[in-house]
Scaffold this active site. Structure first.
Site, mmCIF file in Angstrom:
data_model
loop_
_atom_site.group_PDB
_atom_site.id
_atom_site.type_symbol
_atom_site.label_atom_id
_atom_site.label_comp_id
_atom_site.label_asym_id
_atom_site.label_seq_id
_atom_site.Cartn_x
_atom_site.Cartn_y
_atom_site.Cartn_z
ATOM 1 N N ARG A 102 28.171 45.548 -93.557
ATOM 2 C CA ARG A 102 27.702 44.523 -92.626
ATOM 3 C C ARG A 102 27.111 43.319 -93.339
ATOM 4 N NH1 ARG A 102 29.649 42.227 -89.073
ATOM 5 N NH2 ARG A 102 30.395 44.301 -88.459
ATOM 6 N N LYS A 137 19.381 21.158 -92.329
ATOM 7 C CA LYS A 137 19.535 21.850 -91.043
ATOM 8 C C LYS A 137 20.260 23.174 -91.267
ATOM 9 C CE LYS A 137 19.480 17.498 -88.487
ATOM 10 N NZ LYS A 137 20.224 16.571 -87.605
ATOM 11 N N LYS A 169 12.009 9.483 -93.691
ATOM 12 C CA LYS A 169 12.744 9.363 -92.444
ATOM 13 C C LYS A 169 11.953 8.579 -91.408
ATOM 14 C CE LYS A 169 15.400 12.706 -91.113
ATOM 15 N NZ LYS A 169 16.744 12.137 -91.394
ATOM 16 N N GLU A 202 15.124 5.944 -94.770
ATOM 17 C CA GLU A 202 15.975 5.820 -93.588
ATOM 18 C C GLU A 202 15.710 4.488 -92.898
ATOM 19 O OE1 GLU A 202 15.797 7.788 -89.222
ATOM 20 O OE2 GLU A 202 16.283 9.213 -90.830
ATOM 21 N N ASP A 224 20.942 4.980 -90.317
ATOM 22 C CA ASP A 224 20.873 6.027 -89.308
ATOM 23 C C ASP A 224 21.301 5.541 -87.928
ATOM 24 O OD1 ASP A 224 20.031 8.758 -88.560
ATOM 25 O OD2 ASP A 224 18.542 7.708 -87.360
#
Length: 285
Positions: A102, A137, A169, A202, A224
């Site tokens: 697994r 992410k 950011k 950013e 962005d």
């Protein structure tokens, strides 16, 4: 094909944690039903099309469970796969094969899905000069394998974590009071700490791009959620003085147009947070 964060120690630690989570005090299903001395074999059957990833990791997992297991690799990481292919066979103690099954499948299925989507998006921007980047992410405690899969699929890793690069950011900029304030505070912080880290900032508007250029002392400017028209203008303004990175909601339908704006990099969070795993199965034979 191993990035620098893939080391014997990092892999061993990951596998130890994963086996502790899954096996606990024993694989009682296998221990109860299979004779301890039974020797068997299994093959990794591919049940979908894409790019294979996680073969090298599977070798480490099998060896961690039982050093006597024998792996015969038929398809390497990065290979194109189709339904019906056999990636490898494994022979040895039946209980050990079942205990490792697994974890091997969970890792390989997700890694192959990431590698496949990365390969697909990379093909869409081929010839433009833009490079495809992943993001942070990622799945907690599985980032290492997800970023490895991006590399296997032909993409490039962005920063690994919060510690190896400064990325200012929108929230950093807003909390700091603006582009100039965020950059200058960061420069002073790095000087005080004696750290040599690249700075990326950013930007959301051409005015912010101009402010970043006027402040200077950075490595890369992120564009962005800009329209392609605004992005082309921003790239022209920057004029190669700093690296450029496009980000924000980029899909397979828009990525080519974004790449043709002349950016150096395109970051896509979906590489790791919104992929479909490739179906794989470990079958006795």
């Amino acid at each position: 094909m191993k990035p620098i964060y893939i080391t014997e120690n990092s892999i061993s630690e990951f596998i130890a944690r994963a086996l502790a989570e899954d096996v606990g005090d024993g694989d009682h299903s296998s221990l109860a039903s299979i004779p301890a001395d039974a020797q068997n074999q299994a093959r990794l059957l591919v049940k979908g099309d894409g790019i294979l990833a996680g073969v090298a990791l599977a070798g480490y997992i099998f060896k961690a469970v039982d050093a006597d297991l024998q792996l015969d690799v038929l398809l390497q990481d990065g290979a194109g796969i189709k339904k019906g292919d056999v990636a490898f066979t494994v022979k040895g103690k039946a209980q050990s094969i079942l205990t490792a099954e697994r974890l091997v499948l969970n890792c390989m299925q997700r890694m192959s899905g990431i590698a496949s989507y990365t390969h697909y998006l990379s093909s869409l921007i081929e010839g433009t000069g833009a490079k495809l980047l992943d993001t942070r992410k990622t799945t907690p405690n599985f980032r290492m394998m997800e970023k490895w899969a991006v590399v296997i699929g032909g993409g490039h890793n962005h920063r690994y974590g919060l510690y190896d690069m400064v990325m200012l950011k929108d929230n950093h900029v807003d909390y700091a009071g603006g582009i100039r304030e965020a950059i200058t505070a960061t420069q002073q912080y790095l000087k005080n700490k004696g750290k040599d880290l690249k700075i990326e900032v950013e930007t959301r508007t051409l005015q912010e791009v101009q402010e970043a250029l006027e402040t200077g002392g950075i490595h890369r400017i992120m564009l962005d959620n800009m329209s392609t028209d605004m992005m082309r203008e921003a790239v022209a303004m920057i004029g190669g003085k700093y690296e450029t990175e496009a980000s924000g909601g980029i899909t397979d339908e828009t990525i080519r147009a974004v790449a043709e704006c002349g950016v150096d990099y395109i970051s896509v969070g979906a590489l790791t947070h919104s992929i479909k795993s490739i179906d794989l199965s470990l079958k006795a034979y």
